[in-house]
Design a protein around this motif. Structure first.
Motif, PDB file in Angstrom:
ATOM      1  N   VAL B  32       0.845  -1.209   0.000  1.00  0.00           N
ATOM      2  CA  VAL B  32       0.000   0.000   0.000  1.00  0.00           C
ATOM      3  C   VAL B  32       0.876   1.253   0.000  1.00  0.00           C
ATOM      4  O   VAL B  32       1.738   1.430   0.868  1.00  0.00           O
ATOM      5  CB  VAL B  32      -0.941   0.005   1.234  1.00  0.00           C
ATOM      6  N   ASP B  33       0.653   2.094  -1.002  1.00  0.00           N
ATOM      7  CA  ASP B  33       1.300   3.414  -1.080  1.00  0.00           C
ATOM      8  C   ASP B  33       0.187   4.445  -1.096  1.00  0.00           C
ATOM      9  O   ASP B  33      -0.614   4.462  -2.033  1.00  0.00           O
ATOM     10  CB  ASP B  33       2.085   3.560  -2.391  1.00  0.00           C
ATOM     11  N   VAL B  34       0.152   5.279  -0.060  1.00  0.00           N
ATOM     12  CA  VAL B  34      -0.909   6.296  -0.057  1.00  0.00           C
ATOM     13  C   VAL B  34      -0.483   7.464   0.834  1.00  0.00           C
ATOM     14  O   VAL B  34       0.298   7.291   1.772  1.00  0.00           O
ATOM     15  CB  VAL B  34      -2.253   5.668   0.427  1.00  0.00           C
ATOM     16  N   SER B  35      -0.958   8.656   0.485  1.00  0.00           N
ATOM     17  CA  SER B  35      -0.649   9.809   1.346  1.00  0.00           C
ATOM     18  C   SER B  35      -1.937  10.563   1.662  1.00  0.00           C
ATOM     19  O   SER B  35      -2.926  10.481   0.923  1.00  0.00           O
ATOM     20  CB  SER B  35       0.367  10.729   0.660  1.00  0.00           C
ATOM     21  N   PHE B  36      -1.913  11.268   2.791  1.00  0.00           N
ATOM     22  CA  PHE B  36      -3.082  12.009   3.259  1.00  0.00           C
ATOM     23  C   PHE B  36      -2.687  13.474   3.369  1.00  0.00           C
ATOM     24  O   PHE B  36      -1.696  13.794   4.039  1.00  0.00           O
ATOM     25  CB  PHE B  36      -3.531  11.477   4.622  1.00  0.00           C
ATOM     26  N   CYS B  37      -3.437  14.366   2.712  1.00  0.00           N
ATOM     27  CA  CYS B  37      -2.988  15.760   2.639  1.00  0.00           C
ATOM     28  C   CYS B  37      -3.400  16.560   3.881  1.00  0.00           C
ATOM     29  O   CYS B  37      -4.427  16.285   4.520  1.00  0.00           O
ATOM     30  CB  CYS B  37      -3.474  16.433   1.360  1.00  0.00           C
TER      31      CYS B  37
END
Lengths: 243, 256
Positions: B32-37
């Protein structure tokens, strides 16, 4: 093995907290009330019957050899102080208190309350284990004394009514040495200390909902009962050989 | 006048890189690759058992990854010790799906205990601040009560009050509206919107498409431990990915 590692970890963390006086006295008192005061009836009733049966069986066996009961009370009192009261109280404490601890902490674990404590910067060991450890140690000793007194007293009634042993004769301390008293006290304290450690560790290991809590509770009562018996054997041998 | 940055220009406040997690034989997250702004209201959606809670729990260090890295404000979370995690959890707070209130305490104590332990306040100071926080959320009357006397919705609100008492910059809510009646659910949505408008970064795990449509700036959609969609909300509802379309339309047949 995993449980054993957890028990050692809980023990070291608890001692560290106690050493730094990170103890909540009101919670210790509350837990003492739950573990000690609320167990008095359970322990008293059980020990009353054990005292009566113990004296009846002992006297019946003695009567087959020699119908002379002058040492009946002395023997029963010594056995009650050093063996019967501590072991029976330990087993009763593991049934009534240990299962409660495992179920309570297990439920907290499976409903994420333990994780919530970590998020709240509340140390679960300091908050949950330390008060139970101190309360149960105190309860072990007090209930051991209550159990011994009740068992000896009901035994005295059976000795008098069934075998005509006068209370003065029965209440003889001639076999009881300081050695027996210290052994009994040590057993009560050790068992009271060990039961919450084992039970809390089982609770912390619970996972998978109500089934997991049930498994943790069963494991707690089995393990803590075994620990009570092992401690009894170990302390008895240690006292006889070393002390 | 300086304009605030648009959603697209904002920095990621948290991100996970090549995250993998398994519990025994059960592989929950895979790569899982994900970012939260920062400042966004991001909804993490997906069917049950797909690893949403496991993913966000990594952000506050409640779970350590098997493989991969977790960052919060460029600080590696998965290698932090407990003391450093405590500091992080003051800034980024997590509210569990179940109201995890401590039964042995009153509602007020449930909030004040966090303040006492995180900020080392006296009991009176912590109680006073806890009461202010509860009153802000309309829960002041429940202060002396036991959590067991409250409804599930009220308990959830107290859990959120407890998290907000720490004044975090990021609030993670794990399925906040599950089990609530529609009125309580909308109340909670309003609170989420209000907090986000106040500048708080919100991460919400939810299946509730109505809440997603109303509140989400971005959506992360997980399926079988993999990210199937990550981006702005309009793109989520207009996605051509069959799994996303099936989820959005609530269809029975398909991959979900």
């Amino acid at each position: 093995m995993k449980t054993l590692v957890l028990i050692v970890r809980l023990l070291s963390q608890s001692l560290w907290s106690i050493g730094r006086l990170r103890v909540n006295p009101s919670e210790v008192l509350r837990q003492y009330f739950e573990a000690g005061v609320r167990s008095i009836l359970f322990v008293s009733v059980t020990m009353a019957f054990i005292g009566m049966l113990g004296v009846y069986q002992t006297a019946s066996q003695m009567a087959k050899v020699l119908p002379e009961f002058s040492v009946l009370g002395a023997g029963v009192i010594q056995m009650g102080i050093r063996e019967l009261a501590p072991v029976m109280t330990g087993l009763l404490l593991s049934i009534r208190v240990g299962t409660g601890y495992a179920a309570e902490i297990g439920t907290m674990k499976v409903t994420d309350q333990i994780e919530a404590m970590k998020l709240s910067n509340v140390d679960p060991v300091e908050w949950l284990v330390v008060p139970r450890l101190l309360a149960s140690t105190g309860a072990g000793l007090s209930l051991g004394v209550v159990g011994a007194v009740v068992g000896i007293a009901t035994g005295m009634v059976v000795a008098y009514t069934g075998f005509s042993v006068l209370p003065d004769t029965y209440l003889s301390l001639r076999f009881v040495r300081m050695h027996d008293l210290t052994m009994g006290v040590t057993k009560c304290l050790a068992m009271g200390f060990a039961i919450p450690l084992v039970s809390c560790a089982c609770g912390f290991e619970a996972e998978g909902g109500s089934e997991g809590v049930g498994r943790a509770t069963t494991k707690a009562v089995v393990m803590s009962s075994m620990v009570v018996i092992l401690l009894d054997a170990f302390i008895s041998v240690f006292w006889e050989v070393v002390m | 006048m300086i304009q605030p940055p648009s959603r697209e220009e904002r920095n990621p406040i948290a991100r996970v890189v090549k995250l993998e997690k398994a519990f025994g034989e059960n592989r929950v997250l895979t790569g899982v690759d994900v970012s939260f702004c920062e400042g966004c209201c991001t909804f993490v959606a997906g069917p049950s058992g797909t690893g949403k809670s496991v993913l966000v729990r990594h952000l506050v260090g409640l779970i350590k990854p098997d493989v991969g890295e977790v960052y919060y404000r460029d600080k590696r979370v998965d290698t932090l010790n407990e003391a450093a995690l405590l500091k992080l959890r003051k800034r980024c707070t997590y509210v569990f799906q179940h109201p995890t209130l401590f039964d042995s305490m009153t509602v007020k104590e449930n909030v004040s205990v966090v303040l006492r332990h995180h900020y080392h306040l006296s009991k009176d100071q912590a109680d006073a601040r806890a009461l202010v926080q509860l009153e802000k959320m309309g829960l002041g009357d429940f202060g002396p009560q036991s959590p067991n006397q409250l409804s599930t919705g009220q308990q959830k609100m107290v859990s959120i009050a407890r998290a907000l008492a720490l004044e975090p910059e990021t609030l993670i809510l794990d399925e906040p509206t599950t089990g609530l009646d529609p009125y309580a659910a909308r109340q909670l949505d309003e609170l989420v919107g209000k907090l986000n408008q106040g500048g708080m970064t919100m991460l919400v795990i939810s299946h509730d498409l109505r809440s997603i449509r109303r509140l989400a700036d971005e959506v992360v959609f997980l399926l079988q431990g993999k990210v199937r969609y990550s981006g702005p909300t309009p793109g989520f509802f207009g996605s051509t990915d069959p799994a996303v379309r099936q989820f959005v339309r609530g269809e029975v047949d398909g991959e979900v």
